[in-house]
Design a protein around this motif. Sequence first.
Motif, mmCIF file in Angstrom:
data_model
loop_
_atom_site.group_PDB
_atom_site.id
_atom_site.type_symbol
_atom_site.label_atom_id
_atom_site.label_comp_id
_atom_site.label_asym_id
_atom_site.label_seq_id
_atom_site.Cartn_x
_atom_site.Cartn_y
_atom_site.Cartn_z
ATOM 1 N N ALA A 1 -21.525 -14.756 32.924
ATOM 2 C CA ALA A 1 -22.842 -14.166 32.689
ATOM 3 C C ALA A 1 -23.654 -14.036 33.979
ATOM 4 O O ALA A 1 -24.552 -13.188 34.065
ATOM 5 N N ALA B 1 -13.310 -13.097 31.247
ATOM 6 C CA ALA B 1 -13.814 -14.444 30.955
ATOM 7 C C ALA B 1 -13.788 -14.704 29.456
ATOM 8 O O ALA B 1 -13.412 -15.797 29.007
ATOM 9 N N GLU B 2 -14.205 -13.716 28.695
ATOM 10 C CA GLU B 2 -14.203 -13.871 27.233
ATOM 11 C C GLU B 2 -12.780 -14.062 26.722
ATOM 12 O O GLU B 2 -12.543 -14.868 25.811
ATOM 13 N N PRO C 1 -14.280 -23.198 27.910
ATOM 14 C CA PRO C 1 -14.674 -21.878 27.400
ATOM 15 C C PRO C 1 -16.162 -21.588 27.598
ATOM 16 O O PRO C 1 -16.533 -20.496 28.048
ATOM 17 N N ARG C 2 -17.012 -22.556 27.288
ATOM 18 C CA ARG C 2 -18.450 -22.376 27.497
ATOM 19 C C ARG C 2 -18.764 -22.172 28.966
ATOM 20 O O ARG C 2 -19.540 -21.281 29.338
ATOM 21 N N VAL D 1 -16.526 -9.916 32.919
ATOM 22 C CA VAL D 1 -17.076 -10.501 31.694
ATOM 23 C C VAL D 1 -16.037 -10.479 30.573
ATOM 24 O O VAL D 1 -15.869 -11.468 29.849
ATOM 25 N N GLU D 2 -15.319 -9.393 30.436
ATOM 26 C CA GLU D 2 -14.282 -9.284 29.405
ATOM 27 C C GLU D 2 -13.142 -10.272 29.669
ATOM 28 O O GLU D 2 -12.652 -10.928 28.739
ATOM 29 N N ALA E 1 -11.679 -17.607 27.600
ATOM 30 C CA ALA E 1 -12.470 -18.544 26.804
ATOM 31 C C ALA E 1 -11.947 -18.588 25.367
ATOM 32 O O ALA E 1 -11.741 -19.668 24.794
ATOM 33 N N ARG F 1 -17.813 -18.675 30.113
ATOM 34 C CA ARG F 1 -18.774 -17.665 29.660
ATOM 35 C C ARG F 1 -20.081 -17.745 30.458
ATOM 36 O O ARG F 1 -20.653 -16.710 30.822
ATOM 37 N N GLU F 2 -20.559 -18.948 30.691
ATOM 38 C CA GLU F 2 -21.787 -19.108 31.483
ATOM 39 C C GLU F 2 -21.595 -18.567 32.890
ATOM 40 O O GLU F 2 -22.473 -17.897 33.434
#
Length: 172
Positions: free
Chosen positions: A42, A123-124, A34-35, A120-121, A127, A38-39
Motif C-alpha cells: 500500500a 503482494a495480494e 500477509p498483513r 499491489v496485485e 498474501a 499488504r501494508e
Amino acid sequence: MAIVPDAKNWTWVLEKQCPECGFDSSSTAAVDVPRLARENAAAWPAVVARPGVTVRPNDHTWSDLEYSAHVRDVFRRFRLRLELMLAEDNPTFADWDQDATAVEDRYNEQNPAVVSAELVEAAEQIAGALERVSGDQWQRRGLRSDGSVFTVETLARYFIHDPVHHLHDVRG
C-alpha cells in the motif's frame, strides 16, 4: 551506470533485527506476513508517483522505479517458491540474479503506473497464498541453490524483510 551486485547472504535476518531498516524477522510470526505484505504494498504507489522516479540518487543505488519493480518481482518470485514448496517435497529454488533481472527487464524504463498496479496485485497474491497455508504445511521444506534450507514458515519471515527493507531504502 551499473549497480554493484549485492552478494550478501541475507538469511541472517531470520536470527536478528536488521540494523539498516530496523525490521526484525526473528520476532515476526509467519501468520502476520500477509498483513505486512499488504501494508507494504500500500505504500509503494506513492513512491512510484514521485517526480523523478527514474533518477538514481548515486552510482550505486537504484531509482525508486527500479526498487518498485524489484519489490514487485520479489512478491512474484516468493509466491512461486511458496507454491513449489507446497506442491513438491524438498524442492530446490532456481537461482535468481536480481541485478541481472533489473537490467534485462529494463526496470527503469517500465511504466510506473503499471509497475505500481502489478506490485499491489503481486503482494495480494502472495498474501492470499500465505493465508491458505495451514497446519503441517508451515514445516514443508525447500532449498535455495546455495544450500540454505527454508521451511514455509521461515521462507515467509525471510521474504517479508526484503520489501520492508527496500521501502526503508526509498524513504531514506
